[in-house]
Design a protein around this motif. Structure first.
Motif, PDB file in Angstrom:
ATOM      1  N   VAL A 135     -12.872   2.158   4.720  1.00 44.76           N
ATOM      2  CA  VAL A 135     -12.472   2.986   3.582  1.00 44.76           C
ATOM      3  C   VAL A 135     -13.715   3.542   2.905  1.00 44.76           C
ATOM      4  O   VAL A 135     -14.657   2.800   2.602  1.00 44.76           O
ATOM      5  CB  VAL A 135     -11.661   2.157   2.560  1.00 44.76           C
ATOM      6  CG1 VAL A 135     -11.238   3.024   1.386  1.00 44.76           C
ATOM      7  CG2 VAL A 135     -10.448   1.517   3.241  1.00 44.76           C
ATOM      8  N   GLU A 136     -13.710   4.835   2.668  1.00 45.19           N
ATOM      9  CA  GLU A 136     -14.799   5.439   1.901  1.00 45.19           C
ATOM     10  C   GLU A 136     -14.480   5.233   0.421  1.00 45.19           C
ATOM     11  O   GLU A 136     -13.577   5.866  -0.123  1.00 45.19           O
ATOM     12  CB  GLU A 136     -14.913   6.925   2.236  1.00 45.19           C
ATOM     13  CG  GLU A 136     -16.154   7.578   1.662  1.00 45.19           C
ATOM     14  CD  GLU A 136     -16.392   8.986   2.195  1.00 45.19           C
ATOM     15  OE1 GLU A 136     -16.959   9.791   1.434  1.00 45.19           O
ATOM     16  OE2 GLU A 136     -15.996   9.260   3.344  1.00 45.19           O
ATOM     17  N   PHE A 137     -15.209   4.328  -0.210  1.00 45.23           N
ATOM     18  CA  PHE A 137     -14.902   3.972  -1.594  1.00 45.23           C
ATOM     19  C   PHE A 137     -16.194   3.719  -2.360  1.00 45.23           C
ATOM     20  O   PHE A 137     -17.271   3.595  -1.779  1.00 45.23           O
ATOM     21  CB  PHE A 137     -14.019   2.718  -1.644  1.00 45.23           C
ATOM     22  CG  PHE A 137     -14.767   1.427  -1.402  1.00 45.23           C
ATOM     23  CD1 PHE A 137     -15.179   0.636  -2.466  1.00 45.23           C
ATOM     24  CD2 PHE A 137     -15.061   1.014  -0.108  1.00 45.23           C
ATOM     25  CE1 PHE A 137     -15.873  -0.545  -2.244  1.00 45.23           C
ATOM     26  CE2 PHE A 137     -15.764  -0.164   0.119  1.00 45.23           C
ATOM     27  CZ  PHE A 137     -16.167  -0.947  -0.948  1.00 45.23           C
ATOM     28  N   ARG A 180     -12.790   2.791  -6.484  1.00 47.67           N
ATOM     29  CA  ARG A 180     -12.205   4.128  -6.371  1.00 47.67           C
ATOM     30  C   ARG A 180     -12.317   4.657  -4.949  1.00 47.67           C
ATOM     31  O   ARG A 180     -13.351   4.486  -4.295  1.00 47.67           O
ATOM     32  CB  ARG A 180     -12.919   5.087  -7.320  1.00 47.67           C
ATOM     33  CG  ARG A 180     -12.365   6.505  -7.308  1.00 47.67           C
ATOM     34  CD  ARG A 180     -13.258   7.433  -8.105  1.00 47.67           C
ATOM     35  NE  ARG A 180     -12.715   8.779  -8.218  1.00 47.67           N
ATOM     36  CZ  ARG A 180     -13.370   9.808  -8.741  1.00 47.67           C
ATOM     37  NH1 ARG A 180     -14.610   9.635  -9.201  1.00 47.67           N
ATOM     38  NH2 ARG A 180     -12.811  10.998  -8.805  1.00 47.67           N
ATOM     39  N   THR A 181     -11.264   5.305  -4.492  1.00 46.46           N
ATOM     40  CA  THR A 181     -11.284   6.021  -3.228  1.00 46.46           C
ATOM     41  C   THR A 181     -10.459   7.288  -3.376  1.00 46.46           C
ATOM     42  O   THR A 181      -9.704   7.438  -4.333  1.00 46.46           O
ATOM     43  CB  THR A 181     -10.775   5.145  -2.070  1.00 46.46           C
ATOM     44  OG1 THR A 181     -10.957   5.839  -0.832  1.00 46.46           O
ATOM     45  CG2 THR A 181      -9.300   4.806  -2.240  1.00 46.46           C
ATOM     46  N   GLY A 182     -10.592   8.199  -2.410  1.00 46.12           N
ATOM     47  CA  GLY A 182      -9.945   9.500  -2.546  1.00 46.12           C
ATOM     48  C   GLY A 182     -10.899  10.489  -3.185  1.00 46.12           C
ATOM     49  O   GLY A 182     -12.062  10.169  -3.454  1.00 46.12           O
ATOM     50  N   THR A 183     -10.402  11.681  -3.465  1.00 46.26           N
ATOM     51  CA  THR A 183     -11.246  12.728  -4.031  1.00 46.26           C
ATOM     52  C   THR A 183     -10.601  13.299  -5.288  1.00 46.26           C
ATOM     53  O   THR A 183      -9.384  13.244  -5.467  1.00 46.26           O
ATOM     54  CB  THR A 183     -11.465  13.854  -3.007  1.00 46.26           C
ATOM     55  OG1 THR A 183     -10.193  14.321  -2.530  1.00 46.26           O
ATOM     56  CG2 THR A 183     -12.283  13.357  -1.822  1.00 46.26           C
ATOM     57  N   MET A 195      -6.015   0.480  -0.855  1.00 44.27           N
ATOM     58  CA  MET A 195      -6.896   1.579  -1.227  1.00 44.27           C
ATOM     59  C   MET A 195      -7.007   2.631  -0.129  1.00 44.27           C
ATOM     60  O   MET A 195      -6.932   3.836  -0.390  1.00 44.27           O
ATOM     61  CB  MET A 195      -8.282   1.036  -1.601  1.00 44.27           C
ATOM     62  CG  MET A 195      -8.298   0.072  -2.781  1.00 44.27           C
ATOM     63  SD  MET A 195      -7.730   0.815  -4.336  1.00 44.27           S
ATOM     64  CE  MET A 195      -9.157   1.821  -4.742  1.00 44.27           C
ATOM     65  N   GLY A 196      -7.201   2.192   1.107  1.00 36.24           N
ATOM     66  CA  GLY A 196      -7.395   3.134   2.198  1.00 36.24           C
ATOM     67  C   GLY A 196      -6.215   4.058   2.405  1.00 36.24           C
ATOM     68  O   GLY A 196      -6.375   5.287   2.501  1.00 36.24           O
ATOM     69  N   ALA A 197      -5.014   3.487   2.449  1.00 33.59           N
ATOM     70  CA  ALA A 197      -3.805   4.286   2.680  1.00 33.59           C
ATOM     71  C   ALA A 197      -3.575   5.266   1.544  1.00 33.59           C
ATOM     72  O   ALA A 197      -3.186   6.421   1.772  1.00 33.59           O
ATOM     73  CB  ALA A 197      -2.591   3.368   2.845  1.00 33.59           C
ATOM     74  N   HIS A 198      -3.819   4.842   0.317  1.00 34.80           N
ATOM     75  CA  HIS A 198      -3.547   5.704  -0.839  1.00 34.80           C
ATOM     76  C   HIS A 198      -4.643   6.746  -1.057  1.00 34.80           C
ATOM     77  O   HIS A 198      -4.369   7.828  -1.580  1.00 34.80           O
ATOM     78  CB  HIS A 198      -3.342   4.851  -2.094  1.00 34.80           C
ATOM     79  CG  HIS A 198      -2.022   4.158  -2.122  1.00 34.80           C
ATOM     80  ND1 HIS A 198      -1.770   3.007  -1.412  1.00 34.80           N
ATOM     81  CD2 HIS A 198      -0.855   4.480  -2.737  1.00 34.80           C
ATOM     82  CE1 HIS A 198      -0.520   2.636  -1.604  1.00 34.80           C
ATOM     83  NE2 HIS A 198       0.062   3.503  -2.398  1.00 34.80           N
ATOM     84  N   GLY A 199      -5.869   6.417  -0.654  1.00 38.48           N
ATOM     85  CA  GLY A 199      -6.967   7.351  -0.837  1.00 38.48           C
ATOM     86  C   GLY A 199      -6.822   8.628  -0.026  1.00 38.48           C
ATOM     87  O   GLY A 199      -7.469   9.634  -0.325  1.00 38.48           O
ATOM     88  N   LYS A 200      -5.957   8.604   0.976  1.00 39.23           N
ATOM     89  CA  LYS A 200      -5.697   9.813   1.766  1.00 39.23           C
ATOM     90  C   LYS A 200      -4.852  10.824   0.988  1.00 39.23           C
ATOM     91  O   LYS A 200      -4.839  12.006   1.319  1.00 39.23           O
ATOM     92  CB  LYS A 200      -4.978   9.444   3.064  1.00 39.23           C
ATOM     93  CG  LYS A 200      -5.780   8.550   3.988  1.00 39.23           C
ATOM     94  CD  LYS A 200      -4.932   8.063   5.156  1.00 39.23           C
ATOM     95  CE  LYS A 200      -5.711   7.088   6.030  1.00 39.23           C
ATOM     96  NZ  LYS A 200      -4.870   6.523   7.119  1.00 39.23           N
ATOM     97  N   HIS A 201      -4.155  10.354  -0.027  1.00 35.62           N
ATOM     98  CA  HIS A 201      -3.206  11.196  -0.758  1.00 35.62           C
ATOM     99  C   HIS A 201      -3.516  11.327  -2.241  1.00 35.62           C
ATOM    100  O   HIS A 201      -3.036  12.262  -2.893  1.00 35.62           O
ATOM    101  CB  HIS A 201      -1.791  10.626  -0.614  1.00 35.62           C
ATOM    102  CG  HIS A 201      -1.368  10.396   0.802  1.00 35.62           C
ATOM    103  ND1 HIS A 201      -0.946  11.424   1.624  1.00 35.62           N
ATOM    104  CD2 HIS A 201      -1.318   9.254   1.545  1.00 35.62           C
ATOM    105  CE1 HIS A 201      -0.644  10.926   2.809  1.00 35.62           C
ATOM    106  NE2 HIS A 201      -0.855   9.619   2.785  1.00 35.62           N
TER     107      HIS A 201
END
Length: 284
Positions: A12-14, A30-33, A56-62
């Motif tokens: 995960v990019e966090f 925090r993850t995502g943009t 975090m990983g699954a949600h950071g995509k959205h």
């Protein structure tokens, strides 16, 4: 096989950091943009952001996804204040201000769900969708309250491997899900100077008189205008499925879902199912 929180985050990019929220050092993962809709995860009593490491990983995509250590918890500051629901809610609102977010999806587990409910009731302009995950705020069960006080104070007063492990095992249907890394993560927090004292302040909501004045009323649940998901479990140690369904029945248009073979941390115990249900609701 050794399981680790790092295993959940390694792909995960966090980033982990701290925000200055009105002088309160507030830790986040925090993850995502920032171009994505904001989502804030709120943990339970004596919890911390790692409660959501498997999500975090699954949600950071959205979503621009933040897991916050609430005031008095985790690695955030614990000022001398009244640790009742309005205090937590005000801290989250000011955190959103620092994040630069007028609105966010708010998803809370246990105490975090209680805070999320309060925000949806009193600050609907700041809440997009709300998820109440085995949320507090409706029932006051003396036996459960006494149990939470006992295991929490034992861990905070003597943060040994055994006491901290017992505190986390209280949350789980399958206690084998409590791996060494999770225990040590919380043990380090409980070893912070002064944490035994702040734990007693946090546990004020397990005192009947204080709890009652913070409970959400039927009318308040009925006033929630944000799309709401009430997510419960088959083996929640704090409230029955019927009580979870009762909460859902009071919130206009809410969805009610029960995850099987989970306790108080469904997002940890069955992350694949939780992530699917949760993301479908938030994106639906």
């Amino acid at each position: 096989m050794h399981e680790s929180i790092w295993s959940d985050l390694v792909e995960v990019e966090f980033n982990q950091g701290y925000l200055d929220v009105g002088g309160i050092k507030t830790r986040y993962i925090r993850t995502g943009t920032e171009d994505l809709p904001a989502l804030i995860f709120l943990h339970g009593t004596s919890g911390h952001a790692e409660a959501y490491s498997r999500n975090m990983g699954a949600h950071g995509k959205h979503f621009d996804t933040w897991a916050i250590d609430m005031i008095g918890h985790g690695w955030s500051d614990f000022p001398d204040t009244t640790y009742e629901i309005p205090t937590y809610a005000e801290h989250i609102l000011r955190t959103m201000d620092v994040m630069g977010r007028e609105k966010a999806h708010i998803s809370g587990e246990s105490l975090g769900g209680w805070v999320a409910t309060y925000l949806a009731v009193h600050h609907p302009d700041r809440v997009d969708k709300v998820v109440l995950n085995t949320a507090g705020g409706w029932v006051a069960n003396p036996e459960v309250m006494a149990r939470i006080k006992t295991v929490s104070n034992a861990a905070a007063d003597d943060p040994s491997w055994e006491t901290v492990k017992a505190r986390i095992e209280f949350l789980m249907y399958d206690t084998s899900m409590v791996h060494d890394d999770l225990v040590e993560c919380r043990r380090r927090i409980f070893n912070r100077p002064g944490y035994s004292e702040v734990t007693r302040s946090i546990l004020c909501l397990q005192e009947m008189e204080i709890r009652k004045r913070n409970l959400i009323t039927k009318e308040q649940y009925g006033s929630i205008s944000s799309p709401a998901l009430v997510l419960w479990t088959s083996h929640d140690p704090t409230a029955t499925v019927a009580q979870g369904n009762e909460i859902a029945s009071m919130i206009p248009g809410s969805e009610f879902v029960v995850m099987d073979k989970c306790g108080h941390w469904p997002q940890w115990e069955n992350p694949d199912e939780f992530n699917r249900i949760h993301i479908d609701f938030l994106k639906g």
